[in-house]
Scaffold this active site. Structure first.
Site, PDB file in Angstrom:
ATOM      1  N   THR A 148      -6.211   1.767   9.401  1.00  0.00           N
ATOM      2  CA  THR A 148      -5.349   2.829   9.943  1.00  0.00           C
ATOM      3  C   THR A 148      -6.147   3.818  10.792  1.00  0.00           C
ATOM      4  O   THR A 148      -5.648   4.314  11.800  1.00  0.00           O
ATOM      5  CB  THR A 148      -4.617   3.563   8.789  1.00  0.00           C
ATOM      6  OG1 THR A 148      -3.960   2.584   7.988  1.00  0.00           O
ATOM      7  CG2 THR A 148      -3.579   4.531   9.313  1.00  0.00           C
TER       8      THR A 148
ATOM      9  N   ASP B 113      -5.892  -4.695   0.527  1.00  0.00           N
ATOM     10  CA  ASP B 113      -6.892  -4.825   1.601  1.00  0.00           C
ATOM     11  C   ASP B 113      -7.549  -6.205   1.586  1.00  0.00           C
ATOM     12  O   ASP B 113      -8.074  -6.646   2.609  1.00  0.00           O
ATOM     13  CB  ASP B 113      -8.010  -3.774   1.434  1.00  0.00           C
ATOM     14  CG  ASP B 113      -7.528  -2.341   1.590  1.00  0.00           C
ATOM     15  OD1 ASP B 113      -6.781  -2.075   2.544  1.00  0.00           O
ATOM     16  OD2 ASP B 113      -7.890  -1.491   0.756  1.00  0.00           O
TER      17      ASP B 113
ATOM     18  N   ASP C 278      -0.716  -5.063   2.980  1.00  0.00           N
ATOM     19  CA  ASP C 278      -1.131  -3.832   3.661  1.00  0.00           C
ATOM     20  C   ASP C 278      -0.507  -3.857   5.054  1.00  0.00           C
ATOM     21  O   ASP C 278      -0.847  -4.707   5.889  1.00  0.00           O
ATOM     22  CB  ASP C 278      -2.665  -3.751   3.771  1.00  0.00           C
ATOM     23  CG  ASP C 278      -3.121  -2.374   4.255  1.00  0.00           C
ATOM     24  OD1 ASP C 278      -2.281  -1.617   4.774  1.00  0.00           O
ATOM     25  OD2 ASP C 278      -4.320  -2.071   4.115  1.00  0.00           O
TER      26      ASP C 278
ATOM     27  N   GLU D 163       0.815  -1.217   0.000  1.00  0.00           N
ATOM     28  CA  GLU D 163       0.000   0.000   0.000  1.00  0.00           C
ATOM     29  C   GLU D 163       0.847   1.264   0.000  1.00  0.00           C
ATOM     30  O   GLU D 163       0.578   2.207  -0.739  1.00  0.00           O
ATOM     31  CB  GLU D 163      -0.940   0.034   1.221  1.00  0.00           C
ATOM     32  CG  GLU D 163      -1.710   1.346   1.275  1.00  0.00           C
ATOM     33  CD  GLU D 163      -2.803   1.418   2.328  1.00  0.00           C
ATOM     34  OE1 GLU D 163      -2.784   0.624   3.288  1.00  0.00           O
ATOM     35  OE2 GLU D 163      -3.685   2.285   2.171  1.00  0.00           O
TER      36      GLU D 163
ATOM     37  N   ILE E 233      -0.757  -1.817   7.659  1.00  0.00           N
ATOM     38  CA  ILE E 233      -1.784  -1.626   8.697  1.00  0.00           C
ATOM     39  C   ILE E 233      -3.110  -1.403   7.978  1.00  0.00           C
ATOM     40  O   ILE E 233      -3.326  -0.340   7.373  1.00  0.00           O
ATOM     41  CB  ILE E 233      -1.483  -0.429   9.628  1.00  0.00           C
ATOM     42  CG1 ILE E 233      -0.106  -0.571  10.297  1.00  0.00           C
ATOM     43  CG2 ILE E 233      -2.579  -0.315  10.696  1.00  0.00           C
ATOM     44  CD1 ILE E 233       0.256   0.568  11.263  1.00  0.00           C
ATOM     45  N   ASP E 234      -3.971  -2.397   8.005  1.00  0.00           N
ATOM     46  CA  ASP E 234      -5.309  -2.222   7.442  1.00  0.00           C
ATOM     47  C   ASP E 234      -6.226  -1.862   8.606  1.00  0.00           C
ATOM     48  O   ASP E 234      -6.302  -2.596   9.597  1.00  0.00           O
ATOM     49  CB  ASP E 234      -5.780  -3.507   6.751  1.00  0.00           C
ATOM     50  CG  ASP E 234      -7.095  -3.270   6.014  1.00  0.00           C
ATOM     51  OD1 ASP E 234      -7.257  -2.199   5.426  1.00  0.00           O
ATOM     52  OD2 ASP E 234      -7.962  -4.157   6.062  1.00  0.00           O
TER      53      ASP E 234
HETATM   54  C1  LIP Z   1      -9.095   0.855   4.614  1.00  0.00           C
HETATM   55  C2  LIP Z   1     -10.009  -0.348   4.399  1.00  0.00           C
HETATM   56  C3  LIP Z   1     -11.404   0.015   4.788  1.00  0.00           C
HETATM   57  C4  LIP Z   1     -11.883   0.998   3.779  1.00  0.00           C
HETATM   58  C5  LIP Z   1     -10.978   2.216   3.740  1.00  0.00           C
HETATM   59  C6  LIP Z   1      -9.520   1.850   3.597  1.00  0.00           C
HETATM   60  P1  LIP Z   1      -6.508   1.285   5.257  1.00  0.00           P
HETATM   61  O1  LIP Z   1      -7.730   0.534   4.454  1.00  0.00           O
HETATM   62  O2  LIP Z   1      -9.664  -1.507   4.928  1.00  0.00           O
HETATM   63  O3  LIP Z   1     -12.253  -1.098   4.769  1.00  0.00           O
HETATM   64  O4  LIP Z   1     -13.197   1.353   4.020  1.00  0.00           O
HETATM   65  O5  LIP Z   1     -11.360   3.043   2.675  1.00  0.00           O
HETATM   66  O6  LIP Z   1      -9.195   1.397   2.313  1.00  0.00           O
HETATM   67  O7  LIP Z   1      -6.415   2.649   4.636  1.00  0.00           O
HETATM   68  O8  LIP Z   1      -6.861   1.341   6.697  1.00  0.00           O
HETATM   69  O9  LIP Z   1      -5.319   0.464   4.957  1.00  0.00           O
END
Ligand code: LIP
Length: 291
Positions: free
Chosen positions: A94, A231, A89, A71, A91-92
């Site tokens: 964030t 993601d 990713d 990412e 940290i998914d």
């Molecule tokens: C997030 C996703 C989340 C989505 C956000 C974003 P991040 O990823 O997992 O479900 O709604 O738009 O993409 O930015 O925390 O890695």
């Protein structure tokens, strides 16, 4: 290039997930929003970058022949190819991370020919690890096979009995916002008023964690437009190995691409019920997602 050893890759990704978890657990996140990317809902922190750097360095050293797609180092000019590729990713979730809301994870996927083959998702706050290898099953904490109810999994019985995962995402204007919000309204609305009257909605704030919940069977489905391959790649393997299916977030697409950015995940259950639920869900989508 030798054939990838999926079990070895899985074990290495698990070790990296725990290392990433240590960095995340020792972090002092700051929710002032100084690390905005697109807007105040699309964040990046120094920890996202530090975790991705640790992971990419380790993977490039151990697997120099494989591609890396992460990412924080994503280059729109270099989309995922058919080559064996790590899709990561750091940290998914964030937004959750910066608020210390304990639903964030590291998402480590490996795809071959753009088909997810190995997935490891780890939430260091709850110390829960989900993992799967194509053809070899999916597990929670490497011991409990998914779905959690095993052979006793209940058949799906339509949207009124479904717990539905959705996300607001970070696009808050334009046709995609309209489609999402009007669809949420229809899904939630009573049958008398023309809605689906789903049982309820949940938003874990992380696509990977939402899909892992669907793989467990603790949620019935997840719908999102706008998230990215990193993601979903890891959790997709876990979902598929737990008997779930992933289709397009727009009506009619029974196949969806890893980087298609529109996803509808349905939990493991007898196939006829899965297809019926997909068609029922699609019938409530208001407009089309334009990602
Ligand atoms: C997030 C996703 C989340 C989505 C956000 C974003 P991040 O990823 O997992 O479900 O709604 O738009 O993409 O930015 O925390 O890695």
């Amino acid at each position: 290039m030798s054939t990838p050893n999926l079990k070895e890759i899985h074990d290495f990704l698990v070790s990296l997930a725990y290392k990433a978890g240590d960095i995340i657990n020792n972090a002092l996140p700051d929710n002032s929003g100084t690390g905005s990317k697109k807007n105040s809902a699309d964040l990046v922190t120094e920890y996202d970058r530090a975790v991705e750097n640790m992971i990419s360095t380790s993977l490039k050293e151990k697997y120099p022949d494989y591609e890396f797609h992460g990412e924080e180092t994503y280059d729109p000019a270099s989309p995922i190819t058919d080559a064996p590729t790590f899709v990561v990713d750091p940290i998914d979730g964030t937004v959750n991370f910066v608020h210390s809301f304990p639903y964030a994870c590291v998402s480590l996927g490996f795809a071959i020919s753009r088909v997810p083959a190995v997935g490891v998702v780890y939430n260091p706050f709850t110390k829960t690890l989900w993992s799967g290898i194509r053809g070899q099953g999916a597990f929670r904490n490497q011991e409990t096979r998914l779905p959690l109810k095993g052979d006793n999994v209940e058949p799906l019985s339509g949207l009124p009995n479904a717990l539905v995962a959705i996300e607001w995402g970070s696009d808050r204007t334009g046709p995609n916002w309209e489609t999402k919000v009007r669809t949420f309204e229809k899904l939630g609305q009573s049958k008398e008023d023309g809605g689906a009257m789903v049982r309820s909605f949940r938003s874990l704030g992380s696509a990977a964690l939402n899909i892992c919940a669907v793989a467990e069977g603790t949620m019935d489905l997840y719908w999102e437009g706008g998230c990215w391959a990193w993601d979903v790649c890891a959790a997709w393997v876990i979902l598929a190995e737990a008997g779930g299916i992933m289709v397009d977030g727009n009506p009619g697409g029974w196949e969806t691409a890893l980087d298609g950015r529109r996803y509808l995940a349905i939990r493991g259950a007898p196939e006829a019920g899965q297809k019926e639920l997909v068609e029922e869900f699609w019938s409530y989508i208001q407009g089309r997602l334009e990602y």
